[in-house]
Every structure is written in C-alpha cells, then in structure tokens.
Design an enzyme around this catalytic site. Sequence first.
Site, short mmCIF file in Angstrom:
data_model
loop_
_atom_site.label_atom_id
_atom_site.label_comp_id
_atom_site.label_asym_id
_atom_site.label_seq_id
_atom_site.Cartn_x
_atom_site.Cartn_y
_atom_site.Cartn_z
N ASP A 123 0.81 -1.22 0.00
CA ASP A 123 0.00 0.00 0.00
C ASP A 123 0.85 1.27 0.00
O ASP A 123 0.31 2.38 -0.08
CB ASP A 123 -0.96 0.01 1.20
N MET A 145 1.50 -5.51 6.28
CA MET A 145 0.74 -4.43 6.90
C MET A 145 0.04 -3.59 5.83
O MET A 145 0.64 -2.74 5.20
CB MET A 145 1.67 -3.55 7.74
N ILE A 147 -20.86 -60.07 -30.49
CA ILE A 147 -21.64 -60.96 -29.63
C ILE A 147 -23.03 -61.14 -30.25
O ILE A 147 -23.72 -60.15 -30.54
CB ILE A 147 -21.75 -60.38 -28.20
N ASN A 197 -29.70 -57.11 -23.22
CA ASN A 197 -30.07 -55.82 -22.63
C ASN A 197 -31.58 -55.70 -22.44
O ASN A 197 -32.05 -55.21 -21.41
CB ASN A 197 -29.57 -54.68 -23.52
N GLU A 233 -20.98 -54.11 -28.55
CA GLU A 233 -20.65 -55.52 -28.35
C GLU A 233 -19.63 -56.00 -29.37
O GLU A 233 -19.49 -57.20 -29.62
CB GLU A 233 -21.92 -56.38 -28.43
#
Length: 454
Positions: A10, A55, A328, A335, A370
Amino acid sequence: MPARILVVDDIETNVRLLEAKLTMEYYDVLTCNSGQAALDLAAAHHPDIILLDVMMPDMDGFETCRRLKANPATRHIPVVMVTALDGREERIKGLEAGADDFVTKPIDDVVLLARVRSLTRLKSIMDELRSREESGRRLGVDTDAAGRLRATGGRILLIDDDPRQVERIRSQLDGEHRLTVETDIEKGLAALRGPFDLVIANTASRGFDGLRLVAQSRSLESTRPLPVLAVVDPHARARMIKALELGANDILATPIDVEELAARARTQVRRKRYADFLRQKLDYSLEMAVTDALTGLHNRRYMAGQLQALVGRTNQGSEPVAVLMMDIDHFKAVNDGFGHDAGDEVLREFAVRLATKVRAVDLPCRMGGEEFVVVMPGTRLEDAVRIADRIRADMAGAPFPVMGGDAHLQITISIGVAATTGREDTPDALLKRADEGVYEAKSAGRNRVIARAA
C-alpha cells in the site's frame, strides 16, 4: 518468457522500488496496493510469484494469503510475505496462512532474487502438471480430491549429525509425521530413494557437506520431485543462497524454531502430495485416453494407432498381421431381457475370457458396443482362423453369469478374420475384410468363424 511477479504494497515508494529491482532482472512485474486488488489480479493474470506486504489497511497480508490459498485457481501460486516485522509469531502466522517464505525489510536483494528464482522453478513444474491435469479434466477424470490433501502424516527423512538438533526436530515432528533419521551422509543419500514426502537436510553440518546432498537430490530423476528443507546458518549468507540455487525448496535458520519448523514441514508435505496427485491423475488420464473404461481393454483409438504401425512394417517386408473382428450374437436381447447392467456384466466377462485366450503380443480391444477386435502381429490367416475358432468355442462352452450369479446366459459370437496379403494393404482395408466376415457369419446362422482373403 520471463517470470511474472505481482508486487502488493500500500506504500507507493515500496512498490516502485521493488518494481525497479525486478524489472532490471528482466521479470515481468504487476503491481497493486490492496489485498482485494491482489486477489483480482492473481485470478486474472496467474502470476508466477506474489510478493505480498503484511501491513495493509482493510485486508492485511495474512488474510490475503489465506484467501489466495483457499481459491483453487490461485492456491498453487507461491507467496512471499514482505514485512518490517521480524518476530517469530508473524512468521508462523504467515506460514500457517500458506505463505512460502518471508522477506524482511530492508530487503536483501541477493537473497530475494535467489528466493524468486527458486520459487519460479517450482511454479514452472506445477504449471506443467496443472496444464496436463486440465487435459485430464476434459476427459472427465475427477480432480476434486486436490483440495482434500492433508499436510500431516508425512514421511520425513532427516539427515543431520547434530544430536541435540536431531532430538529437537524429532520432539516436534514425531507425533505429527513419521520421521526417519540418518546421521551419515552416504546412508542419507542412499535413503533418498525411499518413499518420502520431505527431506530435511542440515547444510550447516561440520561433519558433512549438506549442499552436496541438496545437489545430489536434484541430479537424479527419481529424487528430483522430493522437496528439500535446508537447515542453514543465517550468518552463512553465501551457503544459504547456494542452497536455494542448487534446488532447496525451503530454508530454515538455526537455531531451529520448532513451531516454524512444523509450519514449513506442513507446507512442503502438502505441496508434495498435491504434485503427486497431479502426476497420478496425469497417468490415469493417459491410460483412460487409450483404455475402454468398462472392460479394461484397449479402445479403438489405441488399436488404430498400433494397427497402422504394424501394417506399415508388414508392407515393408515384415511378418503378416491378422485381425479378428468379433460381435456378440443377439446382444440386444440380453439388454432387453435382463437390463443394461446384465449386458455390462456380459461385456466384462467376455473381455476377461478374451484376454486370457490370446498371446501376450496380441492386442485385444473393444471397438464399441458388443464389437471387439484382436490385432495379432506375426500371424498368418490360417493360424488366425484356428485361434478364432478356439475363442468362439470357449465363449459358447461356458455360460456367462449375470445379476450377481442369479442367472446364467448362453453367449455365442460371430468372428470375421482377415490378414495382410504382403501387398500395399491398409488398416482400413484389413478391418473392412474382417467386418465383412462377421456379416457373413451372422447371415450364415451366427456362432461361427469366417475368413475373408483379399
């Protein structure tokens, strides 16, 4: 690019004086005169170091430092408090607020610049880790744990041959941390490779050269990330500066103030754990970039890169490469009939079985959904067909447990096989032939292997 330093004071005269000294050393300097302005500038410009006056009106340096360290965007920025106060209470208060060091007015320019260079090196490492962490965050990797890293329970290696000083340090740190003591420098150098969070080294020892230990810790890649807190004789100014130049992360003057020691140790342990956290997240991010999260197999991105390299070598006369494309059968029915959680169980079990049925040099990957691929270096078409049929039989031969073992499903797969032909083949052409084989296998009734030559 020079380091950017934010000077906060400051008193305008102090600001201009520091700005002039730092500018002469080719640093990029930002200035402000209040704590709130410092918070704003730090968040906006991300300086490499903040020189913060204690300060100040409205918000003093301690509160400003606490707020900087509480903000995830600025907590990694090193803070050096500049003060006319030289009391131990102020130092400890600042360290507990998160400050990295103190500089007392009137400022010793050589010490200040040595400290700035040391902290700049640290900040550049942290910035690199944080930029990579940001890449991990974009990949969806959780990084929120950084704010919860503790500064206690650290593993600390103390290298010191002064019995009274060792006992003083032990009495302060032993309850909060796990302390290992070495009084011989050679044993201390060997111990550096251990799993420690901090090394405290007595550079003021008359029995060994502590600066050598600091230099050695920075010369080895395995110990370079390990923070070093150098115990220094405050009257040996040249050795103190040398310790910082060699890479010491922090310095502690003798006679040791145990509370200041505890505060500095906490700061270094917390920072080491944060850096370790960022490195671990980086490793995890890199792994996740090439790994399918559900099955643990490599993903399509990784497979594409590896296949490109293998086919390129084949076209230059190396051994052939085969590809198995697997799908697959009737996976949608799994599912729809048992739920997506059961579907995920099937995919994970499939991945485990697949990984155990191929060679170590083969590359099993999940393409998506898959659909799976195995890249097989050094494999001819007829050998790949034989392996594919063994995999198909294994999948069909044992039911897949789902719903925690409450149900078992019969799973079959259709496989297309292709191999390089020795001509100018491409990865896309190879995958396309294997995919055509899958389509033909499904059209022919599923649960079979079809090889497609060029």
